[in-house]
Design an enzyme around this catalytic site. Sequence first.
Site, PDB file in Angstrom:
ATOM      1  N   CYS A  53       0.890  -1.162   0.000  1.00 52.05           N
ATOM      2  CA  CYS A  53       0.000   0.000   0.000  1.00 52.05           C
ATOM      3  C   CYS A  53       0.918   1.199   0.000  1.00 52.05           C
ATOM      4  O   CYS A  53       1.550   1.504   1.003  1.00 52.05           O
ATOM      5  CB  CYS A  53      -0.920   0.047   1.219  1.00 52.05           C
ATOM      6  SG  CYS A  53      -1.892   1.569   1.221  1.00 52.05           S
ATOM      7  N   CYS A  56      -0.504   4.162   2.489  1.00 50.61           N
ATOM      8  CA  CYS A  56      -0.516   4.005   3.946  1.00 50.61           C
ATOM      9  C   CYS A  56      -0.265   2.545   4.301  1.00 50.61           C
ATOM     10  O   CYS A  56       0.852   2.078   4.188  1.00 50.61           O
ATOM     11  CB  CYS A  56      -1.811   4.538   4.538  1.00 50.61           C
ATOM     12  SG  CYS A  56      -3.298   4.081   3.628  1.00 50.61           S
ATOM     13  N   SER A  57      -1.297   1.821   4.709  1.00 48.97           N
ATOM     14  CA  SER A  57      -1.049   0.440   5.119  1.00 48.97           C
ATOM     15  C   SER A  57      -2.299  -0.421   4.917  1.00 48.97           C
ATOM     16  O   SER A  57      -2.576  -1.291   5.721  1.00 48.97           O
ATOM     17  CB  SER A  57      -0.613   0.389   6.581  1.00 48.97           C
ATOM     18  OG  SER A  57      -1.601   1.006   7.394  1.00 48.97           O
ATOM     19  N   CYS A  58      -3.062  -0.179   3.851  1.00 52.28           N
ATOM     20  CA  CYS A  58      -4.263  -0.956   3.594  1.00 52.28           C
ATOM     21  C   CYS A  58      -3.894  -2.434   3.473  1.00 52.28           C
ATOM     22  O   CYS A  58      -2.902  -2.784   2.829  1.00 52.28           O
ATOM     23  CB  CYS A  58      -4.950  -0.462   2.323  1.00 52.28           C
ATOM     24  SG  CYS A  58      -5.507   1.249   2.474  1.00 52.28           S
TER      25      CYS A  58
HETATM   26 FE    FE Z   1      -3.351   2.108   2.880  1.00 51.81          FE
END
Ligand code: FE
Length: 207
Positions: free
Chosen positions: A112, A115-117
């Site tokens: 991602c 961000c950190s999906c």
């Molecule tokens: Fe994300």
Amino acid sequence: MGEIDPPGHADHDDHSELGEMEARTRALESILTAKGYVDPAALDALIDTYETQVGPRNGARVVARAWLDPRFRAWLLEDATAAVAALGYHGRQGEHLVALENTAARHHLVVCTLCSCYPWSVLGLPPAWYKSAAYRARAVRDPRGVLADFGVALPPETEIRVCDSTAEIRYLVIPRRPPGTEGLDEAALAALVTRDSMIGTGLARVP
Ligand code: FE
């Protein structure tokens, strides 16, 4: 924090030993609890869910089923959200799940970049490196180098496709089924499926 004296925090001496992030988290939880915004029992139940019930074992079972059952595999590739829900895995960040099948010709690597999906319903909470700026930037620029860092060397003819997760789409990689696993049942197969193999930074273990 002024007048708020959080309940259950008589052990003030402990606080100096907390890391900054933990201290902040604890302070925030105390304030929200004191103001009646959160129920500590509900919070504990939520944390327990993500620590013990939701995790990469769920995804491993999905992959093992796909290896064993061609109809389930087809369904998973067609509509991963529904196929995974049929095994009982759904909930937050499991919506709009897309399964990507790794083959000899093509290897998928999930990142991602924003961000950190991450697909919580099948993989639990993301590892720290998945959220790091270094991984997010380099996975796109130099996927083969990232794979080498993870100890994965693919033949040059294997195309590496980098898939960028978003709030709309979460990816689950179906790693290649290792050789020598013909007679194994679902549980034995699932034990070979690592978290990293479902992100694309690893391969399934060879028995
Ligand atoms: Fe994300």
